[in-house]
Design a protein around this motif. Structure first.
Motif, mmCIF file in Angstrom:
data_model
loop_
_atom_site.group_PDB
_atom_site.id
_atom_site.type_symbol
_atom_site.label_atom_id
_atom_site.label_comp_id
_atom_site.label_asym_id
_atom_site.label_seq_id
_atom_site.Cartn_x
_atom_site.Cartn_y
_atom_site.Cartn_z
ATOM 1 N N ALA A 1 0.816 -1.212 0.000
ATOM 2 C CA ALA A 1 0.000 0.000 0.000
ATOM 3 C C ALA A 1 0.851 1.265 0.000
ATOM 4 N N ASP A 2 2.058 1.197 0.566
ATOM 5 C CA ASP A 2 2.936 2.369 0.576
ATOM 6 C C ASP A 2 3.919 2.355 -0.593
ATOM 7 N N GLY A 3 3.683 1.494 -1.591
ATOM 8 C CA GLY A 3 4.499 1.513 -2.800
ATOM 9 C C GLY A 3 5.867 0.902 -2.623
ATOM 10 N N ARG A 4 5.919 -0.361 -2.193
ATOM 11 C CA ARG A 4 7.188 -1.039 -1.962
ATOM 12 C C ARG A 4 7.136 -2.475 -2.461
ATOM 13 N N ILE A 5 8.237 -2.940 -3.011
ATOM 14 C CA ILE A 5 8.483 -4.364 -3.206
ATOM 15 C C ILE A 5 9.696 -4.687 -2.354
ATOM 16 N N GLU A 6 9.443 -5.315 -1.215
ATOM 17 C CA GLU A 6 10.505 -5.577 -0.248
ATOM 18 C C GLU A 6 10.899 -7.047 -0.306
ATOM 19 N N LEU A 7 12.133 -7.283 -0.703
ATOM 20 C CA LEU A 7 12.667 -8.639 -0.829
ATOM 21 C C LEU A 7 13.615 -8.914 0.329
ATOM 22 N N SER A 8 13.369 -9.994 1.047
ATOM 23 C CA SER A 8 14.221 -10.387 2.178
ATOM 24 C C SER A 8 14.937 -11.686 1.831
ATOM 25 N N PHE A 9 16.251 -11.705 1.979
ATOM 26 C CA PHE A 9 17.084 -12.873 1.704
ATOM 27 C C PHE A 9 17.595 -13.404 3.046
ATOM 28 N N LEU A 10 17.153 -14.615 3.406
ATOM 29 C CA LEU A 10 17.321 -15.127 4.767
ATOM 30 C C LEU A 10 18.139 -16.412 4.753
ATOM 31 N N PRO A 11 19.341 -16.412 5.347
ATOM 32 C CA PRO A 11 20.197 -17.602 5.344
ATOM 33 C C PRO A 11 19.576 -18.775 6.115
ATOM 34 N N VAL A 12 19.794 -19.986 5.611
ATOM 35 C CA VAL A 12 19.454 -21.225 6.316
ATOM 36 C C VAL A 12 20.744 -22.008 6.583
#
Length: 516
Positions: A490-501
């Motif tokens: 809604a606030d105009g974002r594409i947030e990509l999170s890269f999370l180590p395993v």
């Protein structure tokens, strides 16, 4: 002075010129000179009709917001600056009109600085806006005095008395001198001291024909700059009002180009960007430099006096000193051949502005390399240097891989990190993520194998890739993952999170393409 607190006597204030004044208002509203901003037209019509109806004492910020701009009865001028922004734009537009298309009109409509009651001035009368240029900016950027102050405890309302024209210029001159003196006193005694060098903003429009794109550096005089993507940024006095501030020692994350964020403008600024006719996308660039409480740092802006847009730099960037940006699409220049930007923030700096041509009214697609330079690929597609990131670091490629021609896979971001890419609210995109295993596997010297690197990728809180293993998916070859229908927040974002395993997450490039 009249008992109601006005500067001019109110008897016969409209006089025999009422019909001519109404004709002037009609011309402004129907001739197209006001541009396409509905808010400007609504406010002008409202304040003039109230004045014609003898209700000038009711022309207040709250009434304009609720009755002219459709704000709810709970409207709070402390948190919503729509009226001040719109009147500021209206005032500038009227000034421009009567220097161009309206130069020969029998009347001029003037909105005196700091006030909301319009004045109709016959053409032969010196315009009351002929005051020192800095006066308007000082009046509009100063904080209101405390309630107990006996000076200007409420806005001074102006009425024009056609039968008393000889005294209008004198009264206006006196009022403006008082305003400027009071403002200078307030700035000297009430506003907090700046820790950075501050220079008053001014305008000096670029010469030559209007460009079809602009990359503008805001703030104090700055040298032209070529960024890591090979794009040139220039400095010109596009803005007036506000204060210019330099932050040469600011450390900025999330960008390969910290120079963009080492100066900026804040306060109440109006910027005019002359461009060729067409449709454009506006990028506003920020990096929060203060350490004040979050509630004190919201910024607001509007394009061509359109909708009032709020923006919290720290919230969007994820912390202080991190580069971020927001975009507005489908913008066209107004009748004067320029795009107008109004920016208001007591604290947050607007550091840079990009104005880029659009062909379809949609966002320009985003192609990012996780490296320090741009690239033109084999399909002649341009990829930008790394940006919009927080966390992680640039990876170290083994010697054997460095000797190969890896193209877009030569660099990567590695660790636990995220990308916060600006987009159009609720719009849908095709997302492509590009991967190549940079360390493990036969092509990298035989170190490790399947299961040596496993990580997750989430987008706007939803999992895209779970326990992703590049070697398992493609061996030593690159792997491209495509996702359709990715909706911006809604606030105009594409947030990509890269999370180590297992070991670190990694990515080489990101592509964001607007969908039909």
């Amino acid at each position: 002075m009249a008992a109601g607190g006005t500067i001019f006597e109110s008897e016969h204030a409209l006089g025999d010129d009422l019909e001519l004044e109404r004709a002037e208002l009609d011309w402004l509203l129907t001739s197209g000179v006001l541009g396409r901003s509905a808010n400007i037209a609504r406010v002008l019509k409202y304040v003039c009709e109230e004045r014609f109806g003898g209700r000038a004492d009711q022309i207040k910020e709250y009434n304009i917001a609720v009755e002219a701009l459709g704000r709810r009865p709970s409207f709070d001028p402390q948190t919503d600056t729509i009226v001040r922004v719109t009147v500021h734009s209206l005032r500038k537009r009227l000034n421009d009109i009567y220097q161009t298309a309206g130069a020969s009109r029998p009347f001029r409509v003037v909105m005196p600085p700091g006030h909301y009651v319009p004045i109709f001035v016959p053409a032969k009368t010196p315009a009351p806006e002929n005051h020192p240029p800095e006066a308007e900016h000082l009046v509009e950027s100063v904080q209101s005095p405390p309630a107990q102050s006996p000076i200007f405890t409420s806005p001074v309302e102006l009425e024009y008395h056609p039968g008393n024209r000889g005294r209008v210029g004198l009264w206006i001159g006196v009022a403006l001198v008082a305003i400027v003196c009071f403002t200078m006193w307030t700035l000297r005694t009430r506003l907090p001291k700046m820790q950075e060098p501050v220079v008053g903003a001014a305008t000096s429009a670029p010469s030559g024909p209007p460009p079809d794109q602009i990359r503008a550096l805001m703030g104090v005089d700055r040298k032209p700059y070529t960024d890591r993507s090979g794009l040139t940024w220039s400095f010109a006095r596009y803005c007036e009002g506000g204060t210019n501030t330099q932050l040469s020692n600011l450390r900025v994350g999330g960008t390969e180009d910290p120079y963009l964020y080492q100066s900026g403008v804040r306060g109440i600024a109006h910027c005019i960007f002359p461009v060729k006719q067409g449709t454009y996308e506006i990028h506003l660039h920020f990096a929060e430099a203060s350490d004040l409480e979050a509630a004190t740092r919201p910024a607001t802006f509007s394009i061509n006096a359109g909708p009032h847009i709020g923006f919290d730099v720290v919230s969007e960037a994820g912390g202080d000193g991190i580069a971020t940006s927001t975009i507005v699409t489908g913008v066209t220049p107004e009748n004067d051949g320029a795009i107008h930007l109004d920016y208001i923030s007591e604290v947050s700096l607007l550091n840079a502005v990009e104005i880029l041509p659009e062909s379809s009214g949609k966002q320009v697609l985003v192609r990012l390399l996780a490296g320090p330079a741009s690239m033109l690929d084999s399909n002649k597609q341009f990829w930008l240097s790394d940006r919009y990131f927080s966390g992680g670091r640039r990876g170290q490629t083994p010697q054997q891989a460095r000797l190969a021609d890896l193209g877009m896979y030569a660099f990567d971001r590695i660790g636990r990190f995220r990308y916060n890419i600006p987009a159009v609210p609720f719009a849908k995109y095709r997302l492509r993520l590009y991967f190549r295993e940079p360390w493990f596997g036969r092509e990298n010297g035989g170190i490790g194998g399947l299961g040596s690197r496993v990580f997750d990728v989430a987008c706007n809180g939803s999992m895209l890739l779970k326990d992703f293993d590049i070697l398992r998916e493609g061996g030593s070859a690159p792997v491209v993952k495509t996702f359709e229908g990715i909706q911006a927040s809604a606030d105009g974002r594409i947030e990509l999170s890269f999370l180590p395993v297992v070991n670190y997450a990694v990515v080489n490039a990101i592509e964001v393409i607007p969908e039909d």
